[in-house]
Design an enzyme around this catalytic site. Structure first.
Site, PDB file in Angstrom:
ATOM      1  N   ASP A 135     -18.685 -17.216  87.744  1.00  0.00           N
ATOM      2  CA  ASP A 135     -20.029 -17.802  87.781  1.00  0.00           C
ATOM      3  C   ASP A 135     -20.090 -18.826  86.650  1.00  0.00           C
ATOM      4  OD1 ASP A 135     -20.252 -16.364  85.446  1.00  0.00           O
ATOM      5  OD2 ASP A 135     -22.239 -15.556  85.917  1.00  0.00           O
ATOM      6  N   TYR A 164     -18.842 -15.161  94.805  1.00  0.00           N
ATOM      7  CA  TYR A 164     -19.188 -14.561  93.520  1.00  0.00           C
ATOM      8  C   TYR A 164     -19.921 -13.230  93.704  1.00  0.00           C
ATOM      9  CZ  TYR A 164     -21.917 -13.130  89.670  1.00  0.00           C
ATOM     10  OH  TYR A 164     -22.492 -12.306  88.741  1.00  0.00           O
ATOM     11  N   GLU A 211     -27.862  -9.200  91.449  1.00  0.00           N
ATOM     12  CA  GLU A 211     -27.046 -10.413  91.476  1.00  0.00           C
ATOM     13  C   GLU A 211     -27.777 -11.560  92.181  1.00  0.00           C
ATOM     14  OE1 GLU A 211     -24.516 -11.115  89.850  1.00  0.00           O
ATOM     15  OE2 GLU A 211     -24.006  -9.119  89.108  1.00  0.00           O
TER      16      GLU A 211
END
Ligand code: SF4
Length: 413
Positions: free
Chosen positions: A160, A142, A58
């Protein structure tokens, strides 16, 4: 209290939500891309390692294309397969592996956070989005939601760039999608939608849809698994929003999610009316003189001087050719003089501005800076020793240069 939002922008029908989840998940099961972090997240039995694997992916994927990330990710996980291994790495090693991926503070923060998990949390990753965000430096809302849902099955949504686009289209949200008020509403929608039994897959499916089908410029609406739930498409096909409430209730007056009255629906844009963003600030324009100093090393190979940047700010801790920022609108003669003065500090004797050989200009766009490097070179004869009191510097061959923690911009130079 603010007026309730029109149902037009919400997911208020439970049957519709259920259908949308089912359609999206079955599409994802059929069409998802094979990505190394997905394989790890699905097969790794150790929860901390699973969380770590998703976390690394991520962070790397922020602002960076999947295709670019894959190779970096594989090398990273091979070198540091666990949080403990990463916690023991040096920042120099992290920067070397990260070189070329951009946004360099990401690697540094990832490593700092890994050290924190090892030293303060006994190597155990926090298991919920709330704790991840609270306890791990560099982990925002996020990333926390992604790790918690994908690694630990927490039913929490994520928002996102891809999710913003999909949700704004599904629900005709045309207000500025970068404004905090709209972002809050999008988080609410993501949390309503997320599938309770497969939250990680659902979140990845929504992002995958945005990355591969509901793309920014020419979305493939005909192939979209949730097209029957999409109000932007409905509006495009039928010319007006239906079936929910009278559109006249929404879009005029002060609906906080509709396009502003000054920029109404443009039928030539179709679904790409959404999302909308306030105009971006123009990037800062910068000009930097840089010099490739070269010497013949003791084995006869050419060597180049690289110096380390400060440990904070843009490109923190990376290596570069000696460089100096230039004021705007300097004459070329003056630019040479500024650079020659700067170089004197490195080589230890006065450098003649006339002796600098102009090579050309390199333009590099950072996210918020339009940078022009004015590139010179200078060959040095004899033995040159750089003053060790200056910030760290070293002579490297071309191959060593490419293996060092240098930015893409410097490689262009
Ligand atoms: Fe996006 Fe088109 Fe699907 Fe709507 S129908 S979600 S605009 S791809």
């Amino acid at each position: 209290a603010p007026a309730p939002l029109p149902a037009w922008h919400l997911f208020s029908d439970p049957a519709e939500v259920e259908a949308l989840r089912g359609n999206l998940l079955s599409w994802y099961d059929r069409c998802k891309r094979d990505l190394p972090w997905r394989a790890l997240a699905a097969t790794e039995p150790d929860a901390d390692r699973r969380g770590y694997a998703v976390w690394v992916s991520e962070i790397m994927l922020q602002q960076t294309q999947v295709a670019t990330v894959i190779d970096y990710y594989n090398r990273w996980m091979q070198k540091w397969p666990t949080l403990q291994a990463l916690a023991q790495a040096s920042l120099e090693e992290v920067n070397e592996l990260w070189a070329g991926l951009g946004y360099y503070s990401r690697g540094k923060r990832l490593q700092e956070a890994a050290r924190k998990v090892v030293s303060e949390l006994a190597g155990r990753m926090p298991r919920t989005a709330e704790e991840l965000q609270k306890l791990l430096p560099g982990v925002g809302r996020y990333t926390a939601g992604a790790i918690a849902s994908i690694s630990y099955g927490q039913a929490t949504g994520v928002v996102d760039g891809n999710v913003i686009r999909v949700l704004c289209r599904l629900r005709c949200i045309g207000a500025d999608s970068s404004s905090p008020a709209v972002i809050d509403r999008l988080w609410d929608l993501a949390n309503v939608l997320v599938d309770r039994s497969r939250p990680g897959d659902f979140n990845q499916a929504l992002m995958e849809l945005g990355a591969t089908v509901c793309v920014p410029k020419a979305p493939l609406c005909g192939e979209c698994p949730v097209k029957q739930h999409c109000r932007a498409r409905c509006r495009k096909l039928f010319g007006k929003p239906s079936p929910v409430p009278d559109v006249e209730d929404c879009g005029v007056g002060d609906c906080p999610l509709c396009p502003p009255a000054t920029e109404p629906w443009d039928s030539s844009l179709g679904v790409t009316n959404f999302p909308r963003k306030a105009a971006k600030k123009a990037p800062r324009v910068m000009r930097t003189a840089t010099c490739v100093l070269e010497r013949r090393g003791c084995h006869g190979a050419l060597e180049y001087l690289i110096v380390q940047r400060p440990s904070s700010g843009l490109l923190a801790g990376l290596w570069e050719f000696p460089s100096v920022p230039l004021a705007q609108d300097l004459q070329e003669k003056k630019e040479r003089e500024v650079l020659a003065d700067h170089l004197q500090a490195w080589v230890g004797w006065p450098v003649a501005a006339k002796g600098l050989c102009f090579i050309g200009e390199v333009i590099h766009i950072f996210s918020h800076i339009h940078q022009t490097y004015v590139v010179y070179s200078l060959s040095l004869d004899g033995d040159v020793t750089v003053d060790p009191a200056l910030s760290p510097s070293r002579w490297v061959t071309k191959d060593e240069f490419h293996a060092s923690a240098v930015s893409t911009a410097m490689k262009k130079v």
